[in-house]
Design an enzyme around this catalytic site. Sequence first.
Site, PDB file in Angstrom:
ATOM      1  N   THR A 131       0.824  -1.210   0.000  1.00 11.72           N
ATOM      2  CA  THR A 131       0.000   0.000   0.000  1.00 11.72           C
ATOM      3  C   THR A 131       0.860   1.263   0.000  1.00 11.72           C
ATOM      4  O   THR A 131       1.993   1.247   0.500  1.00 11.72           O
ATOM      5  CB  THR A 131      -0.893  -0.003   1.261  1.00 11.72           C
ATOM      6  OG1 THR A 131      -1.461   1.285   1.426  1.00 11.72           O
ATOM      7  CG2 THR A 131      -0.106  -0.321   2.529  1.00 11.72           C
ATOM      8  N   ASP A 132       0.293   2.352  -0.503  1.00  8.70           N
ATOM      9  CA  ASP A 132       1.003   3.645  -0.438  1.00  8.70           C
ATOM     10  C   ASP A 132       1.046   4.185   0.990  1.00  8.70           C
ATOM     11  O   ASP A 132       1.786   5.127   1.273  1.00  8.70           O
ATOM     12  CB  ASP A 132       0.356   4.675  -1.383  1.00  8.70           C
ATOM     13  CG  ASP A 132      -1.101   5.001  -1.039  1.00  8.70           C
ATOM     14  OD1 ASP A 132      -1.701   4.322  -0.169  1.00  8.70           O
ATOM     15  OD2 ASP A 132      -1.646   5.935  -1.654  1.00  8.70           O
ATOM     16  N   GLU A 133       0.258   3.568   1.907  1.00  4.44           N
ATOM     17  CA  GLU A 133       0.196   4.097   3.272  1.00  4.44           C
ATOM     18  C   GLU A 133       1.526   3.925   4.012  1.00  4.44           C
ATOM     19  O   GLU A 133       1.757   4.567   5.030  1.00  4.44           O
ATOM     20  CB  GLU A 133      -0.971   3.461   4.045  1.00  4.44           C
ATOM     21  CG  GLU A 133      -2.278   3.709   3.317  1.00  4.44           C
ATOM     22  CD  GLU A 133      -3.541   3.337   4.079  1.00  4.44           C
ATOM     23  OE1 GLU A 133      -3.518   3.299   5.312  1.00  4.44           O
ATOM     24  OE2 GLU A 133      -4.569   3.101   3.409  1.00  4.44           O
ATOM     25  N   TYR A 156      -1.800  -0.515  10.913  1.00  2.23           N
ATOM     26  CA  TYR A 156      -1.930  -1.179   9.607  1.00  2.23           C
ATOM     27  C   TYR A 156      -0.739  -0.858   8.725  1.00  2.23           C
ATOM     28  O   TYR A 156      -0.051  -1.766   8.223  1.00  2.23           O
ATOM     29  CB  TYR A 156      -3.238  -0.754   8.914  1.00  2.23           C
ATOM     30  CG  TYR A 156      -3.257  -1.076   7.430  1.00  2.23           C
ATOM     31  CD1 TYR A 156      -3.215  -2.394   6.982  1.00  2.23           C
ATOM     32  CD2 TYR A 156      -3.308  -0.057   6.470  1.00  2.23           C
ATOM     33  CE1 TYR A 156      -3.219  -2.688   5.615  1.00  2.23           C
ATOM     34  CE2 TYR A 156      -3.316  -0.341   5.119  1.00  2.23           C
ATOM     35  CZ  TYR A 156      -3.274  -1.667   4.692  1.00  2.23           C
ATOM     36  OH  TYR A 156      -3.269  -1.954   3.349  1.00  2.23           O
ATOM     37  N   LYS A 160       2.345  -3.265   7.256  1.00  5.63           N
ATOM     38  CA  LYS A 160       2.629  -3.443   5.820  1.00  5.63           C
ATOM     39  C   LYS A 160       4.065  -3.009   5.520  1.00  5.63           C
ATOM     40  O   LYS A 160       4.766  -3.648   4.736  1.00  5.63           O
ATOM     41  CB  LYS A 160       1.637  -2.645   4.959  1.00  5.63           C
ATOM     42  CG  LYS A 160       0.212  -3.159   4.975  1.00  5.63           C
ATOM     43  CD  LYS A 160       0.055  -4.563   4.397  1.00  5.63           C
ATOM     44  CE  LYS A 160       0.242  -4.612   2.898  1.00  5.63           C
ATOM     45  NZ  LYS A 160      -0.110  -5.966   2.353  1.00  5.63           N
TER      46      LYS A 160
HETATM   47  P1  NAD Z   1      -9.446  -7.520   2.004  1.00  5.10           P
HETATM   48  O1  NAD Z   1      -9.464  -7.239   3.464  1.00  5.10           O
HETATM   49  O2  NAD Z   1     -10.662  -7.277   1.188  1.00  5.10           O
HETATM   50  O3  NAD Z   1      -9.032  -9.033   1.754  1.00  5.10           O
HETATM   51  C1  NAD Z   1      -8.008  -9.676   2.471  1.00  5.10           C
HETATM   52  C2  NAD Z   1      -8.134 -11.170   2.236  1.00  5.10           C
HETATM   53  O4  NAD Z   1      -7.072 -11.821   2.967  1.00  5.10           O
HETATM   54  C3  NAD Z   1      -9.455 -11.770   2.721  1.00  5.10           C
HETATM   55  O5  NAD Z   1      -9.978 -12.660   1.769  1.00  5.10           O
HETATM   56  C4  NAD Z   1      -9.054 -12.511   4.004  1.00  5.10           C
HETATM   57  O6  NAD Z   1      -9.877 -13.645   4.262  1.00  5.10           O
HETATM   58  C5  NAD Z   1      -7.624 -12.910   3.690  1.00  5.10           C
HETATM   59  N1  NAD Z   1      -6.821 -13.098   4.917  1.00  5.10           N
HETATM   60  C6  NAD Z   1      -6.736 -12.242   5.964  1.00  5.10           C
HETATM   61  N2  NAD Z   1      -5.940 -12.765   6.913  1.00  5.10           N
HETATM   62  C7  NAD Z   1      -5.509 -13.973   6.438  1.00  5.10           C
HETATM   63  C8  NAD Z   1      -4.663 -14.979   6.950  1.00  5.10           C
HETATM   64  N3  NAD Z   1      -4.094 -14.870   8.167  1.00  5.10           N
HETATM   65  N4  NAD Z   1      -4.410 -16.073   6.193  1.00  5.10           N
HETATM   66  C9  NAD Z   1      -4.984 -16.194   4.966  1.00  5.10           C
HETATM   67  N5  NAD Z   1      -5.821 -15.290   4.438  1.00  5.10           N
HETATM   68  C10 NAD Z   1      -6.082 -14.185   5.174  1.00  5.10           C
HETATM   69  O7  NAD Z   1      -8.199  -6.693   1.453  1.00  5.10           O
HETATM   70  P2  NAD Z   1      -7.991  -5.953   0.053  1.00  5.10           P
HETATM   71  O8  NAD Z   1      -8.523  -4.593   0.135  1.00  5.10           O
HETATM   72  O9  NAD Z   1      -8.402  -6.863  -1.048  1.00  5.10           O
HETATM   73  O10 NAD Z   1      -6.393  -5.830   0.049  1.00  5.10           O
HETATM   74  C11 NAD Z   1      -5.592  -6.885  -0.470  1.00  5.10           C
HETATM   75  C12 NAD Z   1      -4.120  -6.489  -0.342  1.00  5.10           C
HETATM   76  O11 NAD Z   1      -3.887  -5.267  -1.058  1.00  5.10           O
HETATM   77  C13 NAD Z   1      -3.681  -6.231   1.098  1.00  5.10           C
HETATM   78  O12 NAD Z   1      -2.386  -6.757   1.252  1.00  5.10           O
HETATM   79  C14 NAD Z   1      -3.680  -4.712   1.213  1.00  5.10           C
HETATM   80  O13 NAD Z   1      -2.720  -4.294   2.145  1.00  5.10           O
HETATM   81  C15 NAD Z   1      -3.314  -4.304  -0.212  1.00  5.10           C
HETATM   82  N6  NAD Z   1      -3.823  -2.985  -0.640  1.00  5.10           N
HETATM   83  C16 NAD Z   1      -5.151  -2.672  -0.506  1.00  5.10           C
HETATM   84  C17 NAD Z   1      -5.608  -1.435  -0.958  1.00  5.10           C
HETATM   85  C18 NAD Z   1      -7.064  -1.059  -0.868  1.00  5.10           C
HETATM   86  O14 NAD Z   1      -7.429   0.086  -1.169  1.00  5.10           O
HETATM   87  N7  NAD Z   1      -7.965  -1.952  -0.509  1.00  5.10           N
HETATM   88  C19 NAD Z   1      -4.718  -0.530  -1.531  1.00  5.10           C
HETATM   89  C20 NAD Z   1      -3.364  -0.891  -1.649  1.00  5.10           C
HETATM   90  C21 NAD Z   1      -2.937  -2.122  -1.204  1.00  5.10           C
HETATM   91  P1  TYD Z   2     -10.893   3.928   4.125  1.00  5.01           P
HETATM   92  O1  TYD Z   2     -11.820   3.490   3.057  1.00  5.01           O
HETATM   93  O2  TYD Z   2     -10.968   3.284   5.472  1.00  5.01           O
HETATM   94  O3  TYD Z   2      -9.419   3.809   3.520  1.00  5.01           O
HETATM   95  P2  TYD Z   2      -7.988   4.334   4.130  1.00  5.01           P
HETATM   96  O4  TYD Z   2      -8.175   4.786   5.515  1.00  5.01           O
HETATM   97  O5  TYD Z   2      -7.133   3.128   4.048  1.00  5.01           O
HETATM   98  O6  TYD Z   2      -7.559   5.434   3.213  1.00  5.01           O
HETATM   99  O7  TYD Z   2     -11.087   5.497   4.352  1.00  5.01           O
HETATM  100  C1  TYD Z   2     -10.944   6.414   3.277  1.00  5.01           C
HETATM  101  C2  TYD Z   2     -11.076   7.809   3.856  1.00  5.01           C
HETATM  102  O8  TYD Z   2     -12.418   7.992   4.340  1.00  5.01           O
HETATM  103  C3  TYD Z   2     -10.169   8.061   5.044  1.00  5.01           C
HETATM  104  O9  TYD Z   2      -9.729   9.421   5.028  1.00  5.01           O
HETATM  105  C4  TYD Z   2     -11.085   7.847   6.251  1.00  5.01           C
HETATM  106  C5  TYD Z   2     -12.436   8.314   5.736  1.00  5.01           C
HETATM  107  N1  TYD Z   2     -13.605   7.627   6.338  1.00  5.01           N
HETATM  108  C6  TYD Z   2     -14.657   8.390   6.894  1.00  5.01           C
HETATM  109  O10 TYD Z   2     -14.623   9.643   6.895  1.00  5.01           O
HETATM  110  N2  TYD Z   2     -15.714   7.719   7.444  1.00  5.01           N
HETATM  111  C7  TYD Z   2     -15.766   6.352   7.489  1.00  5.01           C
HETATM  112  O11 TYD Z   2     -16.754   5.793   8.034  1.00  5.01           O
HETATM  113  C8  TYD Z   2     -14.705   5.589   6.886  1.00  5.01           C
HETATM  114  C9  TYD Z   2     -14.724   4.083   6.893  1.00  5.01           C
HETATM  115  C10 TYD Z   2     -13.644   6.285   6.315  1.00  5.01           C
END
Ligand code: NAD
Ligand code: TYD
Length: 349
Positions: A131-133, A156, A160
Amino acid sequence: MKNILITGGAGFIGSHVVRLYTNKYPDYHIFNLDALTYAGNLENLSDVEKMPNYTFLKGDIKDINYINGIFEKYRFDAVIHLAAESHVDRSIVDPNAFIETNVLGTANLLNAFKNLWQGNYEGKLFYHVSTDEVYGALGKEGLFKETTPYDPQSPYSASKAASDHLVRAYGNTYGMPFNISNCSNNYGPNQFPEKLIPLFIHNIRNRKNLPVYGDGQYTRDWLYVTDHAKAIDTVFHTGIRNETYNIGGLNEWANLNLIKLLCEKMDAKLAQPAGTAAELITYVKDRAGHDRRYAIDNTKIQTELGWKPEMTFQEGLEKTVDWYLNNETWLNNVTSGAYQKYYAEMYES
Ligand code: NAD
Ligand code: TYD
């Protein structure tokens, strides 16, 4: 035939990567390893589950014996690692769950891959999806580049960041070929409705308050999920090994502006008077340590690998809203039981 392990394939982004790979690469056998936590849902893959080049493995990356066993049995040529605890708010409540899965779980995968190939890494790859975070928070100006120093601010993002460091350390120390990509906020179908966009669609549908954290001026760079899946495919096949690529949509939105746009779209879809959804906007207590702004400079992947985002935000948001409105059963299933308890503790206490 190559055996590819995709971890977290039942989650949001993982399910789109599994779908892309099973359809595009009949010569790859895709093993989807997922523990099916609250965020994992096999309904996300109902169109894929009978494909001959697909196998689901239910298991936990924290379980070292299980992980070693499947690496010995299936001899994975490559790993695309997405399994993680992924929600910042949950990491504030329970950081250890993030350290255990994101750090120790990643270490288990790295060790199993190292033990399997014993230094013979020709044609092998460990691809870590991050993630970019990890770069921390930006002020009004600037963009995250691959060279931006790590400065994670939440449990989180710290977990990561730790896993990214481990992957690079295994590349450096053991010669393990790796790639890492750091992506901005994703949106699209199948995202668990605890993240901003699906949560707010769900709440507008159910006439519940829209909890805006702080002043609503926090800014994110949004990318449609299938664009992320295609970027992962691009890095996997054409990326220079041991390089990191930033992935982002060049699409920054302050939360409040995004929420207003979403409210307008929802009013139109639900055929209700303009302004109805926006009445639900409620300012609530800010998230602890809330990162002000994320934004990605994606020059490297664009110029070196030729990837660029294809979906416009207007179109992507439209598709996302349509998907959630047409998949009420999916939403009801994932928001029953344990999720209701989480929601009550998070927002109603
Ligand atoms: P998500 O939470 O939707 O899915 C995570 C998946 O991992 C789920 O299916 C869960 O069952 C599985 N999982 C969790 N713990 C586990 C464990 N201990 N063993 C096996 N499986 C397990 O997440 P996402 O949003 O699809 O993100 C996927 C990846 O991409 C993550 O590594 C996240 O850090 C990264 N990422 C997400 C975003 C975003 O905006 N969602 C952006 C950048 C990077
Ligand atoms: P989120 O979808 O949780 O992603 P991330 O925190 O990883 O960027 O949140 C996106 C943005 O929205 C973040 O600035 C937090 C804000 N947010 C709210 O204002 N209310 C909410 O209920 C949630 C879940 C997020």
